[in-house]
Scaffold this motif. Structure first.
Motif, PDB file in Angstrom:
ATOM      1  N   LEU A  42      29.400  49.378  34.961  1.00 35.23           N
ATOM      2  CA  LEU A  42      29.731  49.776  36.352  1.00 35.23           C
ATOM      3  C   LEU A  42      30.544  51.074  36.502  1.00 35.23           C
ATOM      4  O   LEU A  42      30.078  51.816  37.403  1.00 35.23           O
ATOM      5  CB  LEU A  42      30.875  48.533  36.804  1.00 35.23           C
ATOM      6  N   GLU A  43      31.383  51.390  35.674  1.00 39.01           N
ATOM      7  CA  GLU A  43      31.916  52.896  35.342  1.00 39.01           C
ATOM      8  C   GLU A  43      31.165  53.864  35.536  1.00 39.01           C
ATOM      9  O   GLU A  43      31.056  54.823  36.228  1.00 39.01           O
ATOM     10  CB  GLU A  43      33.086  52.745  34.071  1.00 39.01           C
ATOM     11  N   GLN A  44      29.921  53.704  34.614  1.00 42.32           N
ATOM     12  CA  GLN A  44      28.984  54.792  34.354  1.00 42.32           C
ATOM     13  C   GLN A  44      27.996  54.845  35.692  1.00 42.32           C
ATOM     14  O   GLN A  44      27.705  55.764  36.078  1.00 42.32           O
ATOM     15  CB  GLN A  44      28.139  54.510  33.176  1.00 42.32           C
ATOM     16  N   LEU A  45      27.903  53.421  36.305  1.00 48.70           N
ATOM     17  CA  LEU A  45      26.835  53.521  37.537  1.00 48.70           C
ATOM     18  C   LEU A  45      27.478  54.272  38.583  1.00 48.70           C
ATOM     19  O   LEU A  45      26.933  54.887  39.485  1.00 48.70           O
ATOM     20  CB  LEU A  45      26.597  52.135  37.724  1.00 48.70           C
ATOM     21  N   LEU A  48      26.171  57.715  37.575  1.00 43.76           N
ATOM     22  CA  LEU A  48      24.774  57.912  37.188  1.00 43.76           C
ATOM     23  C   LEU A  48      23.693  57.168  38.192  1.00 43.76           C
ATOM     24  O   LEU A  48      22.626  57.739  38.248  1.00 43.76           O
ATOM     25  CB  LEU A  48      24.483  57.074  36.012  1.00 43.76           C
ATOM     26  N   ALA A  49      24.200  56.440  39.110  1.00 41.58           N
ATOM     27  CA  ALA A  49      23.260  55.676  40.046  1.00 41.58           C
ATOM     28  C   ALA A  49      22.274  56.561  40.581  1.00 41.58           C
ATOM     29  O   ALA A  49      21.201  56.237  40.754  1.00 41.58           O
ATOM     30  CB  ALA A  49      23.830  54.611  40.852  1.00 41.58           C
ATOM     31  N   VAL A  55      17.725  50.304  35.685  1.00 43.69           N
ATOM     32  CA  VAL A  55      18.774  49.884  35.002  1.00 43.69           C
ATOM     33  C   VAL A  55      18.064  48.487  34.295  1.00 43.69           C
ATOM     34  O   VAL A  55      17.677  47.653  34.972  1.00 43.69           O
ATOM     35  CB  VAL A  55      19.966  49.355  35.861  1.00 43.69           C
ATOM     36  N   LEU A  56      18.171  48.541  32.973  1.00 44.33           N
ATOM     37  CA  LEU A  56      17.714  47.386  32.369  1.00 44.33           C
ATOM     38  C   LEU A  56      18.802  46.852  31.651  1.00 44.33           C
ATOM     39  O   LEU A  56      19.604  47.479  30.763  1.00 44.33           O
ATOM     40  CB  LEU A  56      16.829  47.774  31.047  1.00 44.33           C
ATOM     41  N   ILE A  57      19.350  45.660  32.058  1.00 44.53           N
ATOM     42  CA  ILE A  57      20.545  45.097  31.452  1.00 44.53           C
ATOM     43  C   ILE A  57      20.341  43.455  31.132  1.00 44.53           C
ATOM     44  O   ILE A  57      19.688  42.907  31.768  1.00 44.53           O
ATOM     45  CB  ILE A  57      21.485  44.994  32.785  1.00 44.53           C
ATOM     46  N   HIS A  58      20.949  43.498  30.097  1.00 45.74           N
ATOM     47  CA  HIS A  58      20.895  42.015  29.439  1.00 45.74           C
ATOM     48  C   HIS A  58      21.769  41.162  30.077  1.00 45.74           C
ATOM     49  O   HIS A  58      23.009  41.505  30.554  1.00 45.74           O
ATOM     50  CB  HIS A  58      21.423  42.317  27.981  1.00 45.74           C
ATOM     51  N   ILE A  59      21.297  39.913  30.375  1.00 40.85           N
ATOM     52  CA  ILE A  59      22.313  39.052  31.079  1.00 40.85           C
ATOM     53  C   ILE A  59      23.517  38.702  30.452  1.00 40.85           C
ATOM     54  O   ILE A  59      24.608  38.740  30.982  1.00 40.85           O
ATOM     55  CB  ILE A  59      21.302  37.633  31.416  1.00 40.85           C
ATOM     56  N   HIS A  60      23.463  38.351  28.880  1.00 33.70           N
ATOM     57  CA  HIS A  60      24.714  37.876  28.339  1.00 33.70           C
ATOM     58  C   HIS A  60      25.305  38.970  27.816  1.00 33.70           C
ATOM     59  O   HIS A  60      25.055  39.291  26.638  1.00 33.70           O
ATOM     60  CB  HIS A  60      24.252  36.954  27.160  1.00 33.70           C
ATOM     61  N   ILE A  61      26.317  39.914  28.182  1.00 36.45           N
ATOM     62  CA  ILE A  61      27.064  40.758  27.939  1.00 36.45           C
ATOM     63  C   ILE A  61      28.442  40.568  27.975  1.00 36.45           C
ATOM     64  O   ILE A  61      28.876  39.755  28.720  1.00 36.45           O
ATOM     65  CB  ILE A  61      26.636  42.157  28.250  1.00 36.45           C
ATOM     66  N   PRO A  62      29.225  41.318  27.055  1.00 36.67           N
ATOM     67  CA  PRO A  62      30.927  40.786  27.176  1.00 36.67           C
ATOM     68  C   PRO A  62      31.527  41.258  28.278  1.00 36.67           C
ATOM     69  O   PRO A  62      31.105  42.062  29.007  1.00 36.67           O
ATOM     70  CB  PRO A  62      31.340  41.550  25.837  1.00 36.67           C
TER      71      PRO A  62
END
Length: 70
Positions: A42-45, A48-49, A55-62
């Motif tokens: 979110l900080e980078q977006l 960068l957006a 945006v390729l994002i994994h569902i299970h991230i910390p």
């Protein structure tokens, strides 16, 4: 040809490296940035957006899962 700019969000180093290597084989794909958790994504977006196509994002991230980031 137009460059497709990608942001990868995944905490698994092996997956990130594999995807980045695959994208490098394509002349029209460029990984612009990477984040290992939802908060950092979110900080980078915020900056960068406007410059990203995918945006390729994994569902299970910390911290915050991929669905919450979207």
């Amino acid at each position: 040809s137009t460059m497709i700019r990608i942001f990868l969000v995944d905490d698994q180093v092996v997956m990130y490296r594999t995807l980045k290597a695959q994208f490098k084989t394509q002349t029209d794909l460029q990984v612009m940035a990477q984040a290992k958790n939802g908060k950092r994504a979110l900080e980078q977006l915020k900056t960068l957006a406007p410059f990203l196509d995918i945006v390729l994002i994994h569902i299970h991230i910390p911290g915050m899962n991929g669905i919450e980031v979207i």
